[in-house]
Design a protein around this motif. Structure first.
Motif: not given
Length: 516
Positions: A180-188
């Motif tokens: 679900i996360k867009p490209k070039n975004y990271g998630v913790i």
């Protein structure tokens, strides 16, 4: 385990107390006009490059320039800088990170002069608040914290909290966020996200991305140095990070603040909305709930904790020292080793509480009572780790040395909480002599007359000891309070404060702001 939060809203600051099973474990103060809080994102200007330190000093609007080390720039600093330049060049048009081409990572062994120059505009985030004589500590690896996830622009990877134990749950959350996360975004992914459904995580992710992108729509009109995106206030930040099923009550003494907190909780945990309670009454909320007494007994050089045992806490420039003393404690039938173990185990619990309560950081050395048994020393080490596991701040604990010393390091990102419990006598001002008690009401009236003459206020609150309040309100028609109201043509309210000294009094305006 049950947790409660007590929030004292004053005109100039908010004091937040966290209780664990009715015992005070954390207290923090937040000024109403607080700046440079951890998490705030600023558009700064590089003032000075320091090649010898491999760092730069950045002007973010604080009286002292903030410190930015090369290792805190982040791998994708070049992409962040490119994004900032494009945002500054465009007017009223957003830039989609997903459509950008990421630049190469900067060399981890590189030099600050390779990527920064004096006078350059730079996007930075406060990593450590101003402490003592030092300005803020900055980083350029930007992150936006949410309830379940932390958004990392330009990171492009998914990381899972190490506190999550289930391998299956880790795998599920990682696959879910990657989808679900867009490209070039990271998630913790934070620990609290365990068991959360995709719709809830997706909604929070979109909200964080929208907050990030909206903050740059009008960045061209900002005059650096200036705040670009502020972290939420301390109260909601604490709720975001620690609110869980163990919370039973949140007490607030301000109706507007209670409504805001209730609205925020309804957005992150609707089932907990009813725990917010607005506390009314003439007494300060900390006095009503017995917190003021806990504060006074928990701060200071000497802290008692069990059966006559006590801690002595000393602070130096280099580190903090805590000495454990058994006092006059003795138990018939128990040998010295057993007594030492019992005192040390209880001391470990109190030391862990004191570190959280005072927000002590840096190096802490604890001198426990000597124990000869290696098994007992190991028990104490495990007990300390268990007690410190509740501490959200990064820390490291070493086993006891052969001298009985335990070394603890604890990260400090805010100034240490310090409450003065030894105060100059408000009645004698340290002289040891007081004016005759019979003249107290005359002194109060003289000061009231002076305030009426010098200020435009027509409504006053007089705070005094309960005995004095009873004397001023004695009678029905001919009370001192009514006489003063008629003489000076004002409205006067007398409030009894149990924590006040017998001869102590204070005047406040109608908004409860002290009049000096």
């Amino acid at each position: 385990m049950s947790n409660e939060l007590v929030i004292d809203v004053q005109p100039n600051e908010i004091v937040i107390a966290l209780l664990d099973n009715k015992q005070l474990v954390e207290i923090s103060k937040e000024k109403s006009n607080i700046q440079f809080a951890v998490g705030d994102i600023y558009l700064g200007k590089v003032k000075k490059i320091m090649p010898g330190l491999n760092a730069a000093f950045v002007d973010v609007g604080y009286e002292k320039d903030a410190f930015l080390h090369y290792l805190d720039l982040g791998h994708q600093f070049l992409t962040l800088n490119k994004f900032l330049q494009q945002a500054l060049a465009r007017k009223g048009r957003g830039i989609s990170i997903s459509k950008m081409k990421l630049e190469e990572d900067i060399d981890k062994n590189g030099k600050i002069t390779d990527v920064l120059k004096s006078g350059q505009y730079i996007l930075v985030q406060v990593a450590k608040e101003p402490i003592s004589t030092k300005g803020p500590r900055l980083c350029s690896e930007i992150s936006l914290a949410g309830r379940n996830i932390v958004l990392m622009p330009f990171a492009n990877k998914v990381s899972i909290s190490q506190k999550l134990k289930s391998t299956e749950e880790k795998s599920r959350l990682k696959q879910l966020l990657q989808s679900i996360k867009p490209k070039n975004y990271g998630v913790i992914v934070r620990t609290v996200a365990e068991g959360k459904r995709v719709a809830e995580l997706d909604k929070e992710l979109r909200g964080l991305i929208e907050r990030w992108e909206n903050s740059f729509l009008n960045i061209r009109e900002i005059n650096p140095p200036s705040l670009v995106l502020g972290e939420m206030n301390r109260t909601t930040a604490i709720l975001r990070d620690i609110l869980n099923s163990s919370f039973e009550n949140i007490y607030v003494n301000d109706a507007a603040a209670a409504a805001d907190i209730k609205q925020y909780i309804s957005s992150i945990a609707p089932e907990k909305e009813k725990i917010v309670k607005h506390v009314k009454g003439d007494l300060p909320i900390f006095d009503q709930l017995g917190i003021d007494k806990q504060i006074k007994s928990s701060f200071g050089k000497t802290v008692s904790f069990k059966s006559g045992a006590y801690l002595i806490i000393e602070h130096t420039e280099a580190f903090h020292v805590i000495d454990v003393n058994s006092g006059n404690r003795s138990k018939a039938g128990n040998d010295q080793e057993t007594n030492a173990l019992e005192v040390n185990m209880a001391a470990a619990e109190e030391v862990a509480r004191q570190l959280r309560l005072r927000d002590m950081g840096g190096i802490i050395v604890v001198d426990f009572i000597d124990m000869h048994s290696a098994e007992n020393r190991h028990k104490l080490f495990e007990k300390m780790k268990e007690m410190m596991s509740k501490d959200r701040t990064k820390h490291n604990i070493l086993p006891l040395s052969k001298f009985g010393l335990m070394q603890i390091t604890r990260q400090r990102v805010r100034p240490e909480m310090n409450v003065a419990v030894q105060e100059k006598c408000p009645t004698c001002q340290g002289t040891g002599e007081i004016s005759p008690a019979v003249l107290l009401t005359d002194q109060i009236e003289d000061q009231l007359a002076s305030l009426v003459e010098k200020t435009p206020e027509k409504q006053f609150i007089l705070k005094v000891h309960p005995f004095v309040a009873a004397y001023i309100n004695q009678g029905f028609f001919k009370t001192l309070r009514r006489q003063w109201q008629a003489t000076y043509k004002i409205k006067l309210k007398v409030k009894a404060i149990p924590s006040y000294d017998l001869m102590m009094y204070r005047f406040s305006d109608k908004d409860n702001r002290r009049i000096k």
